[in-house]
Design a protein around this motif. Sequence first.
Motif, PDB file in Angstrom:
ATOM      1  N   TYR A 102       0.855  -1.191   0.000  1.00 15.47           N
ATOM      2  CA  TYR A 102       0.000   0.000   0.000  1.00 15.47           C
ATOM      3  C   TYR A 102       0.887   1.237   0.000  1.00 15.47           C
ATOM      4  O   TYR A 102       1.850   1.318   0.767  1.00 15.47           O
ATOM      5  CB  TYR A 102      -0.880   0.043   1.242  1.00 15.47           C
TER       6      TYR A 102
ATOM      7  N   GLY B 196       0.390   5.704  -0.297  1.00 11.45           N
ATOM      8  CA  GLY B 196      -0.529   6.819  -0.481  1.00 11.45           C
ATOM      9  C   GLY B 196      -0.293   7.923   0.516  1.00 11.45           C
ATOM     10  O   GLY B 196       0.555   7.818   1.409  1.00 11.45           O
TER      11      GLY B 196
ATOM     12  N   PRO C 154      -3.097   9.643  -4.177  1.00 14.71           N
ATOM     13  CA  PRO C 154      -4.168   8.648  -4.022  1.00 14.71           C
ATOM     14  C   PRO C 154      -3.625   7.276  -3.643  1.00 14.71           C
ATOM     15  O   PRO C 154      -2.671   6.784  -4.243  1.00 14.71           O
ATOM     16  CB  PRO C 154      -4.837   8.639  -5.394  1.00 14.71           C
ATOM     17  N   THR C 155      -4.218   6.682  -2.643  1.00 17.35           N
ATOM     18  CA  THR C 155      -3.732   5.411  -2.104  1.00 17.35           C
ATOM     19  C   THR C 155      -3.954   4.274  -3.091  1.00 17.35           C
ATOM     20  O   THR C 155      -5.019   4.135  -3.684  1.00 17.35           O
ATOM     21  CB  THR C 155      -4.434   5.109  -0.775  1.00 17.35           C
ATOM     22  N   THR C 156      -2.905   3.444  -3.222  1.00 20.61           N
ATOM     23  CA  THR C 156      -2.979   2.281  -4.106  1.00 20.61           C
ATOM     24  C   THR C 156      -2.678   1.006  -3.332  1.00 20.61           C
ATOM     25  O   THR C 156      -1.997   1.009  -2.310  1.00 20.61           O
ATOM     26  CB  THR C 156      -1.977   2.392  -5.260  1.00 20.61           C
ATOM     27  N   ARG C 157      -3.194  -0.086  -3.858  1.00 21.37           N
ATOM     28  CA  ARG C 157      -2.923  -1.438  -3.362  1.00 21.37           C
ATOM     29  C   ARG C 157      -2.313  -2.218  -4.512  1.00 21.37           C
ATOM     30  O   ARG C 157      -2.974  -2.469  -5.510  1.00 21.37           O
ATOM     31  CB  ARG C 157      -4.214  -2.096  -2.873  1.00 21.37           C
TER      32      ARG C 157
ATOM     33  N   GLU D   4      -2.922  -0.418  -7.752  1.00 18.99           N
ATOM     34  CA  GLU D   4      -4.298  -0.130  -8.158  1.00 18.99           C
ATOM     35  C   GLU D   4      -4.980   0.752  -7.115  1.00 18.99           C
ATOM     36  O   GLU D   4      -4.874   0.491  -5.912  1.00 18.99           O
ATOM     37  CB  GLU D   4      -5.094  -1.422  -8.325  1.00 18.99           C
ATOM     38  N   PRO D   5      -5.700   1.799  -7.532  1.00 15.05           N
ATOM     39  CA  PRO D   5      -6.355   2.695  -6.571  1.00 15.05           C
ATOM     40  C   PRO D   5      -7.345   1.946  -5.679  1.00 15.05           C
ATOM     41  O   PRO D   5      -8.052   1.049  -6.139  1.00 15.05           O
ATOM     42  CB  PRO D   5      -7.092   3.697  -7.467  1.00 15.05           C
TER      43      PRO D   5
ATOM     44  N   GLY E  74      -9.466   3.891  -3.499  1.00 23.61           N
ATOM     45  CA  GLY E  74     -10.534   4.832  -3.196  1.00 23.61           C
ATOM     46  C   GLY E  74     -11.467   5.028  -4.388  1.00 23.61           C
ATOM     47  O   GLY E  74     -11.317   4.373  -5.420  1.00 23.61           O
TER      48      GLY E  74
ATOM     49  N   GLN F  30      -9.213   0.744   2.627  1.00 23.54           N
ATOM     50  CA  GLN F  30      -9.861  -0.048   1.572  1.00 23.54           C
ATOM     51  C   GLN F  30     -11.355  -0.196   1.759  1.00 23.54           C
ATOM     52  O   GLN F  30     -12.027  -0.800   0.914  1.00 23.54           O
ATOM     53  CB  GLN F  30      -9.258  -1.453   1.534  1.00 23.54           C
TER      54      GLN F  30
ATOM     55  N   GLY G 129      -5.298   9.375   1.864  1.00 23.25           N
ATOM     56  CA  GLY G 129      -5.119   9.238   0.427  1.00 23.25           C
ATOM     57  C   GLY G 129      -6.280   8.540  -0.258  1.00 23.25           C
ATOM     58  O   GLY G 129      -6.446   8.643  -1.477  1.00 23.25           O
ATOM     59  N   ALA G 130      -7.098   7.829   0.531  1.00 24.22           N
ATOM     60  CA  ALA G 130      -8.288   7.155  -0.002  1.00 24.22           C
ATOM     61  C   ALA G 130      -9.548   7.999   0.161  1.00 24.22           C
ATOM     62  O   ALA G 130     -10.636   7.551  -0.183  1.00 24.22           O
ATOM     63  CB  ALA G 130      -8.479   5.810   0.696  1.00 24.22           C
TER      64      ALA G 130
END
Length: 257
Positions: free
Chosen positions: A126, A128, A133-136, A139-140, A142, A196, A221-222
């Motif tokens: 993770y 962000g 913007p937070t990603t995993r 992949e975003p 949020g 998430q 970020g999400a």
Amino acid sequence: MTDLADDAALAADVVREAGLLAQELREAGLRVHTKTNVSDVVTAADHAAERLVLDHLATWRPDDGVLGEEGAERPSASGRTWVIDPVDGTYNFVHGFGWWCSAIALVVDGDPVLGAVYHPHDDVLYVGGPDLPTTRNGEPVGPLADVELALACATTYLHPPFFDGEVGEAFARAVGGAATLRMLGSASLDLAAVAQGQVGVFVQHSVAPWDWYPSSALVRGAGGTARRITAAGVEWSVAGAPTAVAEVCAALTEVRA
């Protein structure tokens, strides 16, 4: 001068390496030492993972400050500080429960501008922050859906010995209106789950910087909210869906006759 994307790439690399090193050392066998109580433990893997991160930062960000859970500390010449948790959820780590991670945050003027968390058990990274913007795994995650507390799962790592007195009463008010409660043992992963939308709100008092900064940045970020307020004589950290966070904060500070 670096930009946030460069910092994010560095954070992602070092936190993944730290988590994989800790996992490798655990598989080889560990000696466990108690810090403050039976559930507060440390291993050689914690220290080795922290040293790995320190070495990378000394090479790539020599002017930045450092603050680590296992004692690492270096003053900042740049106004920027990296906050490190080499193994968050060490009790879980030691006992073979997969809910542990490595985490790092970049803090400027007391505010985390970037967080990175690596969960070795699921091989998930993770990254962000408020302006990232937070990603995993790239992949975003949020935008985070807003929910009221009655529909939210609350998460904490407040241990049973701390349920008494004013603090316990405040905590009971805060989570009493939640749909359910989970206590899994890693603040950074709990907050990543909040980011998430897997759980609705995190609430805990007296949270250390390395437990708060990395993943509270992910929540922001999400599109979520992260707040710190004082109630019952302690500082509480609350993060998650904006409505649920507001309701938890109101409950914590509620004055009972």
